[in-house]
Design a protein around this motif. Structure first.
Motif, short mmCIF file in Angstrom:
data_model
loop_
_atom_site.label_atom_id
_atom_site.label_comp_id
_atom_site.label_asym_id
_atom_site.label_seq_id
_atom_site.Cartn_x
_atom_site.Cartn_y
_atom_site.Cartn_z
N MET A 266 38.52 13.87 -18.53
CA MET A 266 37.84 15.12 -18.22
C MET A 266 38.29 15.60 -16.84
SD MET A 266 33.73 15.73 -18.20
CE MET A 266 33.59 14.69 -19.63
N ASN A 267 38.97 16.77 -16.78
CA ASN A 267 39.49 17.25 -15.51
C ASN A 267 38.65 18.42 -14.98
OD1 ASN A 267 40.31 19.56 -16.95
ND2 ASN A 267 42.26 18.59 -17.47
N LEU A 268 39.01 18.87 -13.77
CA LEU A 268 38.24 19.94 -13.14
C LEU A 268 38.27 21.23 -13.95
CD1 LEU A 268 39.19 19.42 -9.38
CD2 LEU A 268 36.99 18.95 -10.47
N ILE B 286 30.63 20.61 -5.26
CA ILE B 286 31.14 19.47 -4.49
C ILE B 286 32.63 19.66 -4.18
CG2 ILE B 286 31.69 17.01 -4.64
CD1 ILE B 286 29.07 16.69 -6.26
N VAL B 287 33.40 20.09 -5.19
CA VAL B 287 34.84 20.31 -4.98
C VAL B 287 35.06 21.40 -3.94
CG1 VAL B 287 36.96 21.12 -6.07
CG2 VAL B 287 35.50 19.48 -7.25
N SER B 288 34.27 22.47 -4.01
CA SER B 288 34.41 23.56 -3.04
C SER B 288 34.11 23.06 -1.62
CB SER B 288 33.45 24.70 -3.41
OG SER B 288 33.54 25.74 -2.46
N ASP B 289 33.04 22.26 -1.48
CA ASP B 289 32.70 21.71 -0.16
C ASP B 289 33.80 20.77 0.34
OD1 ASP B 289 30.35 23.09 -0.17
OD2 ASP B 289 29.11 21.40 -0.81
N LEU B 290 34.35 19.97 -0.59
CA LEU B 290 35.43 19.05 -0.22
C LEU B 290 36.65 19.80 0.28
CD1 LEU B 290 36.73 16.24 -0.13
CD2 LEU B 290 37.31 16.51 -2.55
N PRO C 17 44.15 29.95 -4.81
CA PRO C 17 42.98 29.28 -5.38
C PRO C 17 41.69 29.79 -4.77
CG PRO C 17 44.71 27.69 -4.88
CD PRO C 17 45.14 29.00 -4.28
N VAL C 18 40.62 29.69 -5.53
CA VAL C 18 39.31 30.17 -5.07
C VAL C 18 38.92 29.53 -3.75
CG1 VAL C 18 36.85 30.25 -5.62
CG2 VAL C 18 38.54 30.66 -7.42
N ALA C 19 39.24 28.24 -3.59
CA ALA C 19 38.88 27.53 -2.36
C ALA C 19 39.74 27.95 -1.17
CB ALA C 19 39.01 26.02 -2.57
N GLY C 20 40.83 28.68 -1.44
CA GLY C 20 41.71 29.11 -0.36
C GLY C 20 42.74 28.05 -0.02
N ALA C 21 43.66 28.42 0.86
CA ALA C 21 44.72 27.50 1.28
C ALA C 21 44.16 26.43 2.20
CB ALA C 21 45.82 28.28 1.99
N ARG C 22 44.62 25.19 2.02
CA ARG C 22 44.13 24.08 2.84
C ARG C 22 45.04 23.87 4.04
NH1 ARG C 22 43.29 19.36 -1.55
NH2 ARG C 22 42.90 20.67 -3.35
N GLY C 23 44.47 24.02 5.21
CA GLY C 23 45.24 23.75 6.41
C GLY C 23 45.91 24.98 6.99
N GLU D 279 24.44 22.16 -15.63
CA GLU D 279 24.00 21.91 -14.26
C GLU D 279 24.92 20.92 -13.56
OE1 GLU D 279 21.65 23.49 -12.46
OE2 GLU D 279 21.71 24.79 -14.22
N ALA D 280 25.34 19.89 -14.30
CA ALA D 280 26.29 18.92 -13.73
C ALA D 280 27.62 19.59 -13.40
CB ALA D 280 26.50 17.76 -14.71
N ALA D 281 28.08 20.48 -14.29
CA ALA D 281 29.35 21.18 -14.07
C ALA D 281 29.28 22.02 -12.80
CB ALA D 281 29.68 22.06 -15.28
N ARG D 282 28.16 22.71 -12.61
CA ARG D 282 28.00 23.53 -11.41
C ARG D 282 27.94 22.66 -10.16
NH1 ARG D 282 23.74 27.73 -14.25
NH2 ARG D 282 25.31 29.28 -14.92
N SER D 283 27.33 21.49 -10.28
CA SER D 283 27.28 20.57 -9.14
C SER D 283 28.68 20.08 -8.79
CB SER D 283 26.38 19.37 -9.47
OG SER D 283 25.04 19.78 -9.66
N VAL D 284 29.48 19.76 -9.82
CA VAL D 284 30.87 19.32 -9.59
C VAL D 284 31.65 20.42 -8.90
CG1 VAL D 284 33.05 18.76 -10.73
CG2 VAL D 284 30.93 17.67 -11.49
N ALA D 285 31.51 21.67 -9.37
CA ALA D 285 32.22 22.79 -8.76
C ALA D 285 31.84 22.97 -7.30
CB ALA D 285 31.95 24.08 -9.55
#
Length: 305
Positions: free
Chosen positions: A1-3, A74-78, A268-274, A66-72
């Motif tokens: 199961m992937n993101l 968490i990934v965004s915060d990460l 990506p929605v989270a934006g570029a990292r760094g 609800e779990a899927a939204r929590s995963v999303a």
């Protein structure tokens, strides 16, 4: 199961329909349905009720959502945390291009990388807008150059250039003028993308509005296949001017009305990292705009930003 599976689940629940969710995500309905079935098999619970009007969540499905939204979340915060902690050094960037844009951009982007970011590796992947949306969702791309569409809206699209499609023909065939009215396309056997492509859907919409019955001789989702059929004199294609091979093809801009497409940059929605990656994307953005501007000046194609 992937993101991506979690993301797909959220969209299906929001849309209440596999077909609507597939259109928003830019993926095929069969791929989306398969993803949901795989998740249900892995969790061993039914997530959706299926009926003729669409889908609705089961009681277990509401818990999974609800779990899927929590995963999303968490990934965004990460991603935000990693972005804050990352330094300025970037050793790799992955860029997704449409086949038509790859022809124009691959060399300039590689040249820019070597000049300004020595030691950094670039991976270029080609795909349709649907593929690029899927790869942005999966986090496999840092930057995509694609057509503006409904599916791309959530990926921070930044318009780069608008252009008109051309009717392309074999160079040694009957000569085309510089422009051709849309209604005259009915006289030509066309090779054109399938209805899963946003460009095809736009062309069909214009044809219906104009009362024009197009002669679709072949459907092909590969630009290479379309170009080969056109160059071989077997059909006429509707493609961007910058995808026309002037050694083997001629073309005429379609007018009355024109078929306009807009190229955009998506991240990506989270934006570029760094900071390093953000700086690289900014440089690539400037380079891409310059490439299109130079092409417009040389070809007189009326490309506009």
């Amino acid at each position: 199961m992937n993101l991506a599976a979690w993301h797909y689940l959220i969209r299906v629940a929001e849309q209440g329909s596999l077909s609507n969710a597939a259109a928003v995500l830019g993926v095929t309905q069969s791929a989306l349905s398969r993803s949901v079935r795989d998740m249900e098999a892995e969790l061993d619970v039914p997530i959706f009720h299926r009926n003729g009007r669409g889908v609705s969540l089961t009681e277990d499905g509401k818990i999974v959502l609800e779990a899927a939204r929590s995963v999303a979340a968490i990934v965004s915060d990460l991603c935000s945390t990693l972005e804050a902690n990352n330094g300025t050094d970037t050793k790799e960037i992955t860029v997704g291009l449409l086949p038509s844009t790859a022809k124009l951009l691959a060399v300039p982007l590689m040249t820019k990388l070597r000049e300004d970011f020595p030691g950094t590796r670039m991976q270029i992947v080609e795909g349709s807008t649907g593929h690029l949306v899927e790869w942005l969702t999966d986090g496999r791309l840092d930057l995509a150059v694609t057509n503006v569409s409904t599916a791309i809206r959530r990926f921070n699209p930044e318009p780069v250039v608008s252009h008109n499609l051309h009717l392309a023909a074999a160079r040694d065939g009957p000569q085309l003028g510089p422009r051709i009215p849309f209604r005259e396309l009915a006289s030509y056997p066309l090779v054109i993308q399938s209805r899963s492509h946003s460009t095809r859907r736009e062309i069909d919409h214009i044809a219906a509005e104009q009362g024009v019955r197009l002669n679709i001789a072949v459907e092909a989702d590969s630009l290479t296949a379309i170009s080969q059929l056109v160059s071989g004199g077997l059909a006429y294609g509707l493609i961007p001017h910058f995808a026309v091979d002037l050694h083997t093809m001629q073309s005429a801009m379609v007018i009355e009305p024109s078929i306009e497409r807009t190229i955009c940059l998506a991240t990506p929605v989270a934006g570029a990292r760094g900071k390093g990656l953000r700086h690289m994307i900014s440089c690539f953005r400037t380079e891409i705009r310059d490439v299109y501007k130079q092409f417009a000046e040389q070809a007189g194609d009326g490309l506009g930003s």
